[in-house]
Structures are given as C-alpha cells and as structure tokens.
Design an enzyme around this catalytic site. Structure first.
Site, PDB file in Angstrom:
ATOM      1  N   LYS A 113       0.811  -1.212   0.000  1.00 29.86           N
ATOM      2  CA  LYS A 113       0.000   0.000   0.000  1.00 29.86           C
ATOM      3  C   LYS A 113       0.851   1.271   0.000  1.00 29.86           C
ATOM      4  O   LYS A 113       0.378   2.327  -0.396  1.00 29.86           O
ATOM      5  CB  LYS A 113      -0.990  -0.035   1.151  1.00 29.86           C
ATOM      6  CG  LYS A 113      -1.988  -1.180   0.906  1.00 29.86           C
ATOM      7  CD  LYS A 113      -3.170  -1.183   1.802  1.00 29.86           C
ATOM      8  CE  LYS A 113      -4.177  -2.225   1.359  1.00 29.86           C
ATOM      9  NZ  LYS A 113      -3.660  -3.620   1.444  1.00 29.86           N
TER      10      LYS A 113
HETATM   11  C1  LIG Z   1      -4.332  -4.674   0.968  1.00 28.47           C
HETATM   12  C2  LIG Z   1      -3.552  -5.903   0.790  1.00 28.47           C
HETATM   13  C3  LIG Z   1      -3.958  -6.900  -0.104  1.00 28.47           C
HETATM   14  C4  LIG Z   1      -5.235  -6.782  -0.910  1.00 28.47           C
HETATM   15  O1  LIG Z   1      -5.149  -5.805  -1.901  1.00 28.47           O
HETATM   16  P1  LIG Z   1      -6.484  -5.191  -2.542  1.00 28.47           P
HETATM   17  O2  LIG Z   1      -6.023  -4.092  -3.420  1.00 28.47           O
HETATM   18  O3  LIG Z   1      -7.312  -4.721  -1.405  1.00 28.47           O
HETATM   19  O4  LIG Z   1      -7.132  -6.302  -3.296  1.00 28.47           O
HETATM   20  C5  LIG Z   1      -3.149  -8.013  -0.241  1.00 28.47           C
HETATM   21  N1  LIG Z   1      -2.025  -8.157   0.494  1.00 28.47           N
HETATM   22  C6  LIG Z   1      -1.615  -7.230   1.361  1.00 28.47           C
HETATM   23  C7  LIG Z   1      -0.380  -7.467   2.151  1.00 28.47           C
HETATM   24  C8  LIG Z   1      -2.356  -6.072   1.539  1.00 28.47           C
HETATM   25  O5  LIG Z   1      -1.938  -5.145   2.411  1.00 28.47           O
END
Ligand SMILES: *Cc1c(COP(=O)(O)O)cnc(C)c1O
Length: 499
Positions: A113
C-alpha cells in the site's frame, strides 16, 4: 481527461476534483471517461527508464490536468531510495523460469500500500491547490491493517490535512497494531472499532454519506476525503508497477516486448488486481489475470459463477489484509465490462446493500471468464507454501503472497499454462512474522516470544535484514488506546476535530 461516476455517467469532473473528493456524492466511484493506451514504442522506452520515469509515463495519461512540474514533484517526493530502501522501488525477483515475484513491500510500512499511499498525499494536496480549496481535508480511513499505517505515514504532518484511521479490533496483526498506535505526527488520530473490517468500512462509508454531518463539518471548514482504495489517487499509481515489472523483465531478457505474461494478485478489496486489469486495457500484454483469495472466497465464487454473495461466514485468517467480504473496487470493473451502464451498476450496488448479493448477466459473465481465473486457499495450504518456497528456493514470502503462490501453482497444474507469470508480492514476511515463522518451523518457534524476538529469529532464518521501520517500533510510545463501538465512530471524528 475527465472523470465520471460509476453510478452517474453524466458527471464530469477533472482528475484533481476526483482525487480531492474520493467518493462521488451518490455513492459511486470515479473512473476515467476512457482508458488511455500505451504504445509498444513507449513500452520499449520504459525498459531503460527509472521507476519514476515509468510512473510519469503512465500517470500523465490519466492526470491530464496536472502540469508536468506538479506530476514530477509528486512522483519525486513519493518514490525515493531513502523511503524504499532500493533505487528500483519495486524490484522483480525471479523465483524460477515461470514465476517472478514483484516485490511491492520495500516502502516505509513494508506492504504494497505504500506504492500508492506515499504519492496520494501529494496528489491530493496538489489537487487542493489546483481547485482553490480552502477547507482542511479530513482523511478518513477504514483499514484491514496495512492501509491504515501506510496512510498515516503518507499523511503525517502534510499541511492542510488531518487523518483519522479506524482499524477492526479483531483482525490486525500485533505488528500492524503497534505500527498504528505508535504513529507520530501532529495531524493524526487512530481508534480501534469493535468488529471486523467490514464493520469499520461501513462505519466510514456512513460518515461519508451522512448529509447533515457533512454540513456540520463544512461549517467548521472541514471536508472529508478518503485514502481507501476507492480513491482514484490510490488506484492510478498501482497501474505503474505492472508496466515497471514488465519493463524489468524485458530488460533482464526474461521476455521480449510483446510477449504475454500472466499476473497473479492476492486480492481483498480488488484494488491491486483492478490496476492490473487497467494495465492490460492500456496495452500491457497480460494474458490471464489470476485472482487469489483466502478462505474469504467471495471473489472466487463471483468470478466462477457471476454471483456475488457476501452472505457467508467471515473467516479471520493469517492473511488478514484479504479478510474482506465486500470488495469495493469491483464496482469499477463491473462498470467497465457492462459498457459503462451506470443504471445497472447503481442497481447492483443497491442489491448488495439490501440483500447482500447480486448476479451479473451472461454477457458480463462471459467477459469475466475470458479475463480471469480465480482460486483460493486456506491457512494450512498457505503455511505449506511458505515452507516449500523456503525449502525449494531459499526465498521467504509472507502469508498474502503465499496465497497467490498456491493459487498459481494450482492454476498451472489444472491448465498446463506455463506462461511467465508475475506474482504480486504484497508484504514483507517480517510484517507477518509470527504466521511466517509458524509456517517455517511450527508453533514451538514462536511460543512465549515477543514480536521483536520473532523479528530476530526470522532474520536469522531468512537471511534477510529486519526493515528499520519495524525494528524501531520497540522503542516507540504507545499513543492511541481508544476502542469504540461501530455506532460511535462519528463521535470519535468529532472529538478528534474538537467540534
Ligand atoms: C491490501 C492488501 C492486499 C489486498 O489488496 P487489494 O487491493 O485490497 O485487493 C493483499 N495483500 C496485502 C499485504 C495487503 O496489504
């Protein structure tokens, strides 16, 4: 390029307005009026570019109302070697001849993120200046763990903004919690909500759509905005790294420009994989998009049947950032494959709220099955994959990435398709150290040990060094201890803003 809402096609706003607003007034999500393309000449040129130059190439196609100078300023503030501990920003790790991990976790909070949330605050403050916004922006975030910390890091001390993060009291890891409750910065607030992620997310959505409360905020010169993956400014930076991974694979002679690859994404809110879908639409040669879920397999069922049904048991898993039953960004995808039928989308989303389910028509089903493969796995298989990956390749992956690995392995054995594949590696194994260590060596390894001892053990076992941002948590003050009921979230916001 103008933006419209998935529930009101007639709306036409600039990208700066879309990013500033986050969610459209009638509840829809902002999408560009068309998806621009990247030529193969541009893709070729990307092979010799830095990550930031690749980002510029992609972002300028979507954020047409930002000047070159503004865009460069945002990009260069976000993607630095200091923040990402690598000049590559998002390096590709070759596991074997078929699987390549796109490491998206070198940023300050050790999860993917950061790729979006390091740049979003700059896109947002630029948007505020461009639209003559005088109000202070209040960033409200519901987090399943990783978003919250990444948003706090991105927004801390960014002037003209304040940020409030709600995380579910059940369902974030100890490290994630520590990362959030120790957050420093003059404009930050953090609270736990009793319940799961969907409770927190629904609470935030309620605040956003409460007209009278928004008027109260307005009177106090505050304006709500979102850093959740429903904000276009979150999504668009994620398209970049798929182009970047492809360019790196061409550069490393793993593929030639034009060769098809597959992409596997461990999926929760459908943001990351939606970015891969947009990259494909722009011209990136992606054959299959492979959607990997944990036991919360609502998307697996949807992709395989065309029926979205959230009326099911919620599982708390060892891949908590994917413990989601309502994947908000799916709405953007449905809008696209329904040929932008805003009336249909509004109706499907209404059914989701009222009945917890909806079904798409056969034409949409057909499109979905051409584009996607979907699978899921439980915690046991996730742990086995972490262990096997370490034993076979000496490479340690986190629990979310492991879900993707399992689903891709199963995809290969089911279909025989050995197209070279990029697996989105979404978190550092250190972030989910306890689950990773149990996978590697059983429960005895972790019994009675604190988080920081676990980091040391994992470092020893993996041969990787502990990310500095995690090691330093040991000495940080615990600042935020508030736990609230989901009905109290609005009060928490008011308290924080002193209104
Ligand atoms: C947020 C997240 C996901 C999922 O991603 P999305 O964009 O919500 O589908 C997968 N793995 C990790 C480590 C995350 O932080």
């Amino acid at each position: 390029m103008q933006y419209q809402s998935t529930r009101n096609k007639k709306m036409s706003v600039s990208s700066a307005q879309a990013i500033k607003t986050g969610l459209s007034a009638e509840g829809g999500l902002f999408v560009p009026e068309n998806i621009p393309s990247v030529s193969s000449a541009e893709m070729d040129a990307m092979t010799s570019m830095t990550y930031n130059e690749r980002a510029y190439t992609v972002l300028k196609k979507f954020l047409t109302d930002y000047t070159d100078e503004e865009l460069w300023n945002c990009i260069n503030k976000a993607y630095t070697k200091e923040k990402f501990e690598t000049a590559n920003i998002a390096p590709v790790y070759k596991l074997n001849g078929a699987q390549y991990f796109l490491e998206l976790w070198h940023g300050p909070t050790c999860a993917f993120k950061d790729m979006a949330l390091q740049i979003l605050p700059h896109l947002l403050t630029t948007a505020m200046a461009k639209t003559d916004e005088k109000d202070e922006l209040i960033i409200l975030v519901a987090t399943s763990g990783d978003t919250g910390k990444a948003a706090l890091e991105g927004f801390k001390d960014v002037s003209g903004t304040r940020i409030i993060v709600f995380y579910p009291s059940d369902g974030v890891s100890e490290i994630q919690k520590l990362q959030m409750i120790t957050q420093e910065g003059s404009n930050v607030g953090v609270a736990a909500v009793k319940g799961n992620f969907d409770d927190a997310q629904n609470g935030v959505k309620k605040i956003f759509t409460d007209v009278s409360y928004n008027a109260v905020l307005e009177n106090n010169n505050f304006k709500l905005s979102s850093a959740n993956s429903i904000n276009w400014g979150r999504l668009v930076p994620q398209i970049v790294y798929y182009f970047s991974a492809y360019a790196d694979m061409v550069k490393g002679n793993e593929i030639k420009t034009g060769d098809k690859i597959n992409v596997v994404v461990p999926t929760g809110n459908f943001g990351n994989i939606l970015a891969a879908y947009y990259a494909k639409k722009m011209g990136l040669p992606i054959a299959k998009l492979i959607c990997a879920s944990n036991s919360n397999n609502v998307l697996t069922d949807f992709i395989n049947t065309g029926i979205y049904n959230k009326n099911r048991e919620f599982h708390t898993t060892i891949s908590p950032s994917m413990d989601i039953l309502i994947s908000s960004n799916l709405e953007r995808f449905l809008y696209d494959i329904s040929d932008r039928d805003d009336t249909l989308i509004a109706s499907l989303m209404k059914q989701l709220v009222e009945n917890g389910s909806y079904e798409v028509d056969s034409r949409m089903k057909e499109k979905i099955s051409q584009l996607f493969y979907a699978g899921y796995c439980n915690d046991d298989k996730t742990r086995q994959a972490i262990k096997a990956c370490k034993e076979e390749f000496g490479y340690v992956i986190d629990t979310h990435t492991a879900v993707a690995k399992v689903v891709h392995d199963e995809y290969i054995s089911k279909t025989g398709d050995i197209t070279k594949t990029v697996i989105a590696s979404t978190a550092s194994p250190f972030k989910f150290n306890q689950s990773v260590l149990i996978a590697l060596g059983g429960c005895e390894i972790v019994a009675g040990k604190d988080e920081f001892t676990l980091l040391d053990i994992l470092s020893e076992k993996s041969g990787m060094s502990i990310p500095a941002s995690l090691a330093e948590l040991k000495h940080k003050n615990r600042i935020f201890d508030l736990v609230c009921d989901k009905e109290q979230m609005q009060h928490v916001v008011s308290d924080f803003l002193n209104i």
